[in-house]
Design an enzyme around this catalytic site. Structure first.
Site, PDB file in Angstrom:
ATOM      1  N   SER A 136       0.859  -1.181   0.000  1.00 42.34           N
ATOM      2  CA  SER A 136       0.000   0.000   0.000  1.00 42.34           C
ATOM      3  C   SER A 136       0.899   1.235   0.000  1.00 42.34           C
ATOM      4  O   SER A 136       1.729   1.384   0.895  1.00 42.34           O
ATOM      5  CB  SER A 136      -0.887  -0.048   1.254  1.00 42.34           C
ATOM      6  OG  SER A 136      -1.730   1.079   1.314  1.00 42.34           O
ATOM      7  N   LYS A 162      -0.891  -0.852  -4.494  1.00 42.83           N
ATOM      8  CA  LYS A 162      -2.136  -0.137  -4.164  1.00 42.83           C
ATOM      9  C   LYS A 162      -1.775   1.310  -3.886  1.00 42.83           C
ATOM     10  O   LYS A 162      -0.943   1.597  -3.024  1.00 42.83           O
ATOM     11  CB  LYS A 162      -2.773  -0.790  -2.938  1.00 42.83           C
ATOM     12  CG  LYS A 162      -3.795   0.057  -2.186  1.00 42.83           C
ATOM     13  CD  LYS A 162      -4.590  -0.812  -1.214  1.00 42.83           C
ATOM     14  CE  LYS A 162      -4.783  -0.150   0.131  1.00 42.83           C
ATOM     15  NZ  LYS A 162      -5.509  -1.024   1.092  1.00 42.83           N
ATOM     16  N   LYS A 164      -2.914   4.912  -2.531  1.00 41.93           N
ATOM     17  CA  LYS A 164      -3.910   5.645  -1.758  1.00 41.93           C
ATOM     18  C   LYS A 164      -4.315   6.865  -2.579  1.00 41.93           C
ATOM     19  O   LYS A 164      -3.444   7.555  -3.139  1.00 41.93           O
ATOM     20  CB  LYS A 164      -3.311   6.083  -0.421  1.00 41.93           C
ATOM     21  CG  LYS A 164      -3.056   4.914   0.526  1.00 41.93           C
ATOM     22  CD  LYS A 164      -4.384   4.316   0.994  1.00 41.93           C
ATOM     23  CE  LYS A 164      -4.172   3.386   2.182  1.00 41.93           C
ATOM     24  NZ  LYS A 164      -5.466   2.867   2.685  1.00 41.93           N
ATOM     25  N   ASP A 190      -7.143   2.925  -3.273  1.00 45.06           N
ATOM     26  CA  ASP A 190      -7.926   2.911  -2.020  1.00 45.06           C
ATOM     27  C   ASP A 190      -8.207   4.358  -1.607  1.00 45.06           C
ATOM     28  O   ASP A 190      -7.285   5.135  -1.360  1.00 45.06           O
ATOM     29  CB  ASP A 190      -7.133   2.192  -0.920  1.00 45.06           C
ATOM     30  CG  ASP A 190      -7.929   2.045   0.382  1.00 45.06           C
ATOM     31  OD1 ASP A 190      -9.094   2.493   0.442  1.00 45.06           O
ATOM     32  OD2 ASP A 190      -7.371   1.473   1.342  1.00 45.06           O
ATOM     33  N   GLU A 215     -11.019   0.588  -3.911  1.00 43.35           N
ATOM     34  CA  GLU A 215     -11.395   0.231  -2.540  1.00 43.35           C
ATOM     35  C   GLU A 215     -12.076   1.397  -1.829  1.00 43.35           C
ATOM     36  O   GLU A 215     -11.563   2.517  -1.826  1.00 43.35           O
ATOM     37  CB  GLU A 215     -10.110  -0.199  -1.803  1.00 43.35           C
ATOM     38  CG  GLU A 215     -10.289  -0.687  -0.386  1.00 43.35           C
ATOM     39  CD  GLU A 215      -8.947  -1.126   0.220  1.00 43.35           C
ATOM     40  OE1 GLU A 215      -7.969  -1.351  -0.540  1.00 43.35           O
ATOM     41  OE2 GLU A 215      -8.869  -1.219   1.454  1.00 43.35           O
ATOM     42  N   ASP A 240     -13.953  -2.124   2.171  1.00 46.17           N
ATOM     43  CA  ASP A 240     -13.105  -2.319   3.344  1.00 46.17           C
ATOM     44  C   ASP A 240     -13.927  -1.872   4.562  1.00 46.17           C
ATOM     45  O   ASP A 240     -14.607  -2.691   5.210  1.00 46.17           O
ATOM     46  CB  ASP A 240     -11.807  -1.501   3.161  1.00 46.17           C
ATOM     47  CG  ASP A 240     -10.911  -1.462   4.388  1.00 46.17           C
ATOM     48  OD1 ASP A 240     -11.275  -2.028   5.428  1.00 46.17           O
ATOM     49  OD2 ASP A 240      -9.824  -0.837   4.319  1.00 46.17           O
ATOM     50  N   LYS A 264     -10.255  -7.728   6.767  1.00 45.86           N
ATOM     51  CA  LYS A 264      -9.339  -7.336   7.842  1.00 45.86           C
ATOM     52  C   LYS A 264      -9.894  -7.910   9.136  1.00 45.86           C
ATOM     53  O   LYS A 264     -10.931  -7.460   9.622  1.00 45.86           O
ATOM     54  CB  LYS A 264      -9.303  -5.814   7.985  1.00 45.86           C
ATOM     55  CG  LYS A 264      -8.380  -5.090   7.046  1.00 45.86           C
ATOM     56  CD  LYS A 264      -8.420  -3.598   7.342  1.00 45.86           C
ATOM     57  CE  LYS A 264      -7.719  -2.827   6.257  1.00 45.86           C
ATOM     58  NZ  LYS A 264      -8.085  -1.398   6.305  1.00 45.86           N
ATOM     59  N   GLY A 292      -4.571  -4.822   5.716  1.00 41.29           N
ATOM     60  CA  GLY A 292      -3.563  -4.648   6.763  1.00 41.29           C
ATOM     61  C   GLY A 292      -3.773  -3.355   7.515  1.00 41.29           C
ATOM     62  O   GLY A 292      -4.410  -2.421   7.010  1.00 41.29           O
TER      63      GLY A 292
HETATM   64  C1  NPQ Z   1      -6.589   0.474   4.535  1.00 42.93           C
HETATM   65  N1  NPQ Z   1      -4.298   0.114   5.479  1.00 42.93           N
HETATM   66  O1  NPQ Z   1      -6.571  -0.488   3.817  1.00 42.93           O
HETATM   67  C2  NPQ Z   1      -5.568   0.682   5.662  1.00 42.93           C
HETATM   68  C3  NPQ Z   1      -5.744   1.916   6.376  1.00 42.93           C
HETATM   69  C4  NPQ Z   1      -4.763   2.419   7.343  1.00 42.93           C
HETATM   70  C5  NPQ Z   1      -2.236  -0.744   4.612  1.00 42.93           C
HETATM   71  O2  NPQ Z   1      -3.556   0.762   3.465  1.00 42.93           O
HETATM   72  C6  NPQ Z   1      -1.824   3.597  11.271  1.00 42.93           C
HETATM   73  C7  NPQ Z   1      -2.479   2.424  11.617  1.00 42.93           C
HETATM   74  C8  NPQ Z   1      -2.047   4.174  10.034  1.00 42.93           C
HETATM   75  C9  NPQ Z   1      -3.389   1.847  10.728  1.00 42.93           C
HETATM   76  C10 NPQ Z   1      -3.175   4.126   7.883  1.00 42.93           C
HETATM   77  C11 NPQ Z   1      -3.430   0.122   4.461  1.00 42.93           C
HETATM   78  C12 NPQ Z   1      -2.947   3.581   9.128  1.00 42.93           C
HETATM   79  C13 NPQ Z   1      -3.629   2.417   9.479  1.00 42.93           C
HETATM   80  C14 NPQ Z   1      -4.072   3.533   7.023  1.00 42.93           C
HETATM   81  C15 NPQ Z   1      -4.527   1.853   8.573  1.00 42.93           C
HETATM   82  O3  NPQ Z   1      -7.497   1.264   4.401  1.00 42.93           O
HETATM   83 MG    MG Z   2      -8.633   0.250   2.847  1.00 36.53          MG
END
Ligand code: NPQ
Ligand code: MG
Length: 369
Positions: A136, A162, A164, A190, A215, A240, A264, A292
């Site tokens: 990500s 992925k 953001k 995402d 996403e 998600d 998740k 994650g």
């Molecule tokens: C998601 N994760 O899929 C999340 C969101 C996310 C890997 O993109 C600190 C702790 C910062 C948890 C930032 C990924 C974070 C977090 C983003 C989770 O949407």
């Molecule tokens: Mg997400």
């Protein structure tokens, strides 16, 4: 199973680089580790909540409190009859707080599986020894910086990227990455709820870039909106934040709100509900992948085991330890030809490193069971 003690340990780990999403920027990861001590084993898990309620309504201080004052007392009432399989139903009267329920259930499950010598992968039904890894990639200050980051991850072997996205950082970065790295790379985006249905025509501008999925473009409670958006764009929609249970998954699929699901465990109350989502999706022919929450090796180990189930057919956000941490709390997860190995030892199958743990610990609270 007889629990003797539960330790809540707040830890803070620096990230190797800031991670920016549509809801904020993280420069470190703060979490509460739960350690469950039984006569013959100790189980570990980490809470996915963050210090601030920005990804979801849950946040760490509230999580510590609900675990201590509302969840643990209900488990104590079960006495020696407690098993991991009874945790969710016992905690059912407490509304919400899925991440807090998940960390407790997971630590108890880890202890239980260690007592019986069974790995998470075996217990959950993993059918693969290794799982393909995606990464990500956060929002950056410039396209050049993004291209450098993606190039680095591809060189390390990541099998899927992925990006953001948010309004103002969507079409141009996707176009730049697609043009630079070609049509064969697996690419997805995402939005973490940053758009509305009024953005449908704008989001349709992503159609030509052959994305695997988009996403969570809109608010978590807007299933109808996602179903409407799905008719207006050709990129498959993946949910998600909207999916907090297997029932949510069934509803979203039936409504046409998503054709792929990010599973998740933390967001849905634990690995048992996560497996039910996997099963419901499989029954509908809907592929899933493992999300994650910037887990340390403790949470990562269990995620990788889950990602070994048969309907986890897309690479997950199960990245190597060094994607986030210079020093992990377990032996680091490393990429082997773009894959991570599913641990085979009892429970989560990884050991917590005492010195690394000491260095990141902020506070420790013990609750005699
Ligand atoms: C998601 N994760 O899929 C999340 C969101 C996310 C890997 O993109 C600190 C702790 C910062 C948890 C930032 C990924 C974070 C977090 C983003 C989770 O949407
Ligand atoms: Mg997400």
């Amino acid at each position: 199973m007889k629990i003797e003690n539960i330790e809540l340990r707040r830890v803070r780990l620096p990230l190797v680089r800031p991670f920016r999403t549509s809801f904020g920027t993280a420069v470190e990861r703060e979490t509460t580790l739960v350690r469950v001590v039984t006569a013959n084993a100790e189980g570990w898990a980490e809470c996915a909540a963050e210090p601030d309620p920005l990804y979801s309504s849950e946040f760490l201080d509230a999580s510590d409190l609900v675990i201590r004052d509302h969840l643990i007392p209900r488990l104590q009432a079960l006495g020696n009859g407690l098993t991991a399989e009874k945790v969710a139903t016992t905690l059912e009267p407490v509304k919400g707080h899925f991440m807090s329920k998940a960390v407790l259930e997971t630590a108890i499950l880890d202890a239980q599986l260690k007592e019986t010598g069974v790995s998470f992968g075996q217990y959950l039904g993993a059918v693969h020894d290794t799982v393909p890894a995606g990464v990500s990639v956060g929002i950056m200050d410039s396209i050049d910086e993004l291209l450098d980051a993606v190039e680095g991850y591809l060189a390390e072997g990541y099998l899927r990227i992925k990006l953001k996205i948010e309004p103002g950082w969507d079409i141009a970065p996707v176009r730049a990455v697609r043009e630079r790295f070609g049509p064969d790379m697996l690419l997805q985006v995402d939005a973490n709820t940053a758009y509305t249905l009024a953005d449908a025509r704008h989001l349709a501008l992503l159609d030509p870039f052959d994305l695997l999925l988009m996403e969570q473009p809109m608010k978590e409670d807007d299933l109808m909106g996602h179903a409407n958006l799905a008719k207006l764009i050709s990129t498959p929609i993946c949910l998600d934040e909207s999916i907090e249970s297997a029932r949510d998954a069934a509803t979203a699929i039936t409504l046409g709100a998503c054709s792929i699901i990010n599973v998740k465990p933390a967001r849905v109350g634990g690995y048992l509900e996560a497996r039910r989502i996997h099963d419901v999706a499989a029954a509908h022919g809907v592929p899933v992948w493992c999300g994650g929450m910037l887990e340390t090796g403790i949470g990562r180990a269990a995620n990788v085991a889950l990602a070994g189930l048969p309907n986890f057919v897309l690479p997950g956000d199960t990245s190597a330890s060094n994607r986030y941490y210079a020093e992990d709390l377990t032996a680091p997860f490393v990429l082997e030809k773009g894959h991570l190995r599913v641990p085979t030892g009892p429970g989560i199958g990884v050991e917590v490193l005492p010195d690394a743990l000491k260095r990141v610990t902020v506070t420790t609270t013990n609750i005699t069971f």
